[in-house]
Motif scaffolding. Structure first.
Motif, mmCIF file in Angstrom:
data_model
loop_
_atom_site.group_PDB
_atom_site.id
_atom_site.type_symbol
_atom_site.label_atom_id
_atom_site.label_comp_id
_atom_site.label_asym_id
_atom_site.label_seq_id
_atom_site.Cartn_x
_atom_site.Cartn_y
_atom_site.Cartn_z
ATOM 1 N N THR A 112 70.566 -12.224 22.003
ATOM 2 C CA THR A 112 69.804 -12.947 23.016
ATOM 3 C C THR A 112 70.571 -14.178 23.482
ATOM 4 O O THR A 112 70.653 -14.454 24.690
ATOM 5 C CB THR A 112 68.432 -13.370 22.456
ATOM 6 O OG1 THR A 112 67.786 -12.204 21.945
ATOM 7 C CG2 THR A 112 67.565 -13.992 23.521
ATOM 8 N N ALA A 113 71.141 -14.920 22.535
ATOM 9 C CA ALA A 113 71.901 -16.115 22.898
ATOM 10 C C ALA A 113 73.103 -15.741 23.760
ATOM 11 O O ALA A 113 73.372 -16.375 24.789
ATOM 12 C CB ALA A 113 72.349 -16.862 21.645
ATOM 13 N N ILE A 148 73.576 -13.074 25.667
ATOM 14 C CA ILE A 148 73.162 -12.589 26.985
ATOM 15 C C ILE A 148 72.668 -13.739 27.854
ATOM 16 O O ILE A 148 73.036 -13.862 29.021
ATOM 17 C CB ILE A 148 72.095 -11.479 26.829
ATOM 18 C CG1 ILE A 148 72.799 -10.168 26.431
ATOM 19 C CG2 ILE A 148 71.278 -11.300 28.103
ATOM 20 C CD1 ILE A 148 71.877 -9.028 26.132
ATOM 21 N N LEU A 149 71.873 -14.622 27.274
ATOM 22 C CA LEU A 149 71.348 -15.738 28.059
ATOM 23 C C LEU A 149 72.458 -16.660 28.536
ATOM 24 O O LEU A 149 72.493 -17.067 29.699
ATOM 25 C CB LEU A 149 70.350 -16.529 27.216
ATOM 26 C CG LEU A 149 68.899 -16.355 27.612
ATOM 27 C CD1 LEU A 149 67.985 -16.935 26.554
ATOM 28 C CD2 LEU A 149 68.631 -17.052 28.945
ATOM 29 N N LEU A 150 73.396 -16.993 27.642
ATOM 30 C CA LEU A 150 74.469 -17.908 28.024
ATOM 31 C C LEU A 150 75.383 -17.264 29.061
ATOM 32 O O LEU A 150 75.864 -17.941 29.978
ATOM 33 C CB LEU A 150 75.252 -18.367 26.788
ATOM 34 C CG LEU A 150 74.459 -19.269 25.824
ATOM 35 C CD1 LEU A 150 75.246 -19.557 24.554
ATOM 36 C CD2 LEU A 150 74.064 -20.594 26.498
ATOM 37 N N GLN A 196 74.410 -14.967 31.264
ATOM 38 C CA GLN A 196 73.656 -14.952 32.529
ATOM 39 C C GLN A 196 73.635 -16.349 33.158
ATOM 40 O O GLN A 196 73.676 -16.491 34.374
ATOM 41 C CB GLN A 196 72.212 -14.491 32.274
ATOM 42 C CG GLN A 196 72.081 -13.091 31.716
ATOM 43 C CD GLN A 196 72.052 -12.027 32.798
ATOM 44 O OE1 GLN A 196 71.556 -12.271 33.873
ATOM 45 N NE2 GLN A 196 72.623 -10.868 32.522
ATOM 46 N N LEU A 197 73.577 -17.363 32.290
ATOM 47 C CA LEU A 197 73.589 -18.741 32.778
ATOM 48 C C LEU A 197 74.905 -19.038 33.488
ATOM 49 O O LEU A 197 74.934 -19.591 34.591
ATOM 50 C CB LEU A 197 73.389 -19.697 31.593
ATOM 51 C CG LEU A 197 73.559 -21.199 31.864
ATOM 52 C CD1 LEU A 197 72.519 -21.686 32.853
ATOM 53 C CD2 LEU A 197 73.434 -22.000 30.563
#
Lengths: 335, 335
Positions: free
Chosen positions: B239-240, B242-244, B246-247
């Protein structure tokens, strides 16, 4: 005409968001009618038009802090219990609630009742994925602390039929959550589940996935025992929540210039937030019951309630529940 | 003088980052010496000064894709196997590797050997938390697919001693990862583990935590069976990541103005990245072995290698391993 029983008192913003979402859904689908179970006075504060919306007044409420099974047994006049009973008595075709998840599981299993061939109903949310708006369905995420390989097989079948009917995927990719991608991975339960799934007719089993790939869109349906599924789901949610909150902090609490920069990048950051917005997928389905029972998030807004009705409507139109029934009956006959 | 055996060939940037990190550590702690196992020619390309650094040339290498147990048995002259053997033969006091995690687990268990009273060694990384730079130690995250309640008890004790010695926490808060915070939550394994932990002398057991709270800093040590721990860890990492990513995408691929805004907020976003940087905590410890065996991330840089040496140095200075030994011996005697 199809009828949906609605627990109008569950969730953080009840009954307002529920009434608003239901009215929007009622306007959208003319062959749907609704029964709202809850505090009539409060519901009427928000209800603009009672066309195809009936209210059944209830004076008990199951709280988020209530012990699930006890709540179901002691609060017999609660909105949740009465809505579930109306489904059991065939007065309604499906049920929607934003309330206490554990209590809804108990209401689903003990009041609505499970399909005979399904050993244990499973809770199945839709999680976001990076490469598709359809998301991934994960089951079970916590209806059962213990599992057997045959449960996982049943969940794979129900999840696959759901993904076919509601997400309109021709041959949904079904994967097993495991501690490695190789076919020989896992503890005895997951090894046995792998072998069972590999030999299950009618599903497109693609093998093991690890939990770092849940959001990567490698599968349409992921089956897991409820204990592991619960841990993976909550780790995913917890990490996303913490990261997004730290991001907000970093952008807003670092002085004027950072705030200015934040204002510039805000529209782009919205796409990030949108990726994690699964409200269009509706709520988490309790699969394995005789009728659709769906749990929307306690913090859901009217839009999510609307899409949860859409999701239930899709399950009713496609007769999704009975397709699972028929599959399991055929399985039985072959034995 | 203490000696650390280093597998200089494991990881994505071997042997460069390893040599650089070890040289820095050698300059920092004058009572440490090192033996680098690996390709002597390649190591010498980067080694500036061989003071207290010996090289043992090896011509085999265990790859990330190798099947762990098979690799350990067939590649007897690999840098990892020879480093492990030197620890077993008391030629070195501890071992560090950035290589294949499964193979290192196998080398640790089959070559270095486990403490008699520990049924199953556990893999324990340090994860970041929002409210402290000390992070949280989670074990087991995947050395064992199956667990018994007594294993979790042993891991709790070893994790607690580690947190005391290395993180210098007087009474480390030890929690059990479970599917709810209430004391009666879980499947039979976790219920039994709860009762055992509650009655374990010498640890500060604070009860159950759920995986959405792992990064929230509610505990210093979290024990879990390896299957669930693996799922929670990978879901967190996935999750970390993928989120970073995408950010980053959102900030850099949305035109000129967004990029300008991104440049303005970049320093503030660094704090976000820093929170998830646990390189100062070192690597994941394989606890339950006769000597410290530590796995740094395959993508680790020289700084992380340096801090992993610091971590090992702390375990050697504090005699952390033998403290666990003594605890278990006293437990045996009391029975």
């Amino acid at each position: 005409m199809m009828k949906i029983a609605v627990d109008a008192m569950g969730g953080d913003n009840a009954p307002q968001v529920i009434v608003e979402g239901i009215e929007k859904a009622r306007d959208e689908w003319t062959d749907l009618e609704f029964v709202l179970y809850g505090d009539e006075t409060k519901i009427k504060e928000y209800l603009k038009d009672d066309k195809r919306i009936k209210i059944v007044n209830t004076d008990e409420e199951i709280l988020g802090t209530d012990e699930p099974v006890k709540a179901i047994r002691s609060k017999k006049n609660s909105s949740m219990v009465l809505a579930a009973k109306s489904v059991k008595n065939k007065e309604a075709d499906a049920m929607l609630s934003l309330g206490n998840t554990g209590a809804l599981l108990a209401a689903g299993i003990f009041i609505v009742g499970r399909i005979k061939q399904v050993s244990r109903p499973a809770l199945m949310p839709t999680l976001p994925v990076t490469n598709s708006s359809l998301g991934v369905n994960v089951l079970d995420v916590g209806a059962n602390a213990e599992a057997k390989a045959t449960y996982l097989q049943q969940w794979a079948i129900m999840g696959s039929i759901y993904a076919h009917d509601i997400k309109q995927i021709e041959e949904p990719r079904v994967a097993l959550l495991n501690n490695g991608t190789e076919s020989d991975k896992g503890d005895p339960l997951h090894k046995e589940a792998y072998d069972l799934l590999k030999n299950t007719e009618g599903i497109n089993f693609i093998g093991n996935v690890e939990s770092n790939d849940i959001l990567a869109g490698v599968a349409d349906v992921i089956v897991t025992d409820g204990f592991t599924g619960n841990a993976a789901l909550k780790a995913t949610e917890g990490t996303a929540t913490i990261l997004l909150s730290q991001l907000k902090n970093a952008l807003l609490n670092n002085g004027f210039f950072t705030k200015m920069g934040a204002a510039i990048v805000a529209p782009s950051l919205k796409s990030l937030k949108d990726m994690f917005d699964t409200s269009k997928a509706g709520g988490a389905v309790l699969l394995g019951l005789k009728s659709p029972v769906v749990k929307a998030h306690g913090a859901a807004d009217a839009k999510t309630v609307f899409y949860t009705v859409k999701q239930i409507y899709g399950m009713l139109l496609n007769d999704t529940i009975n397709k699972s029934n028929k599959y399991f009956e055929q399985m039985e006959e072959k034995k």
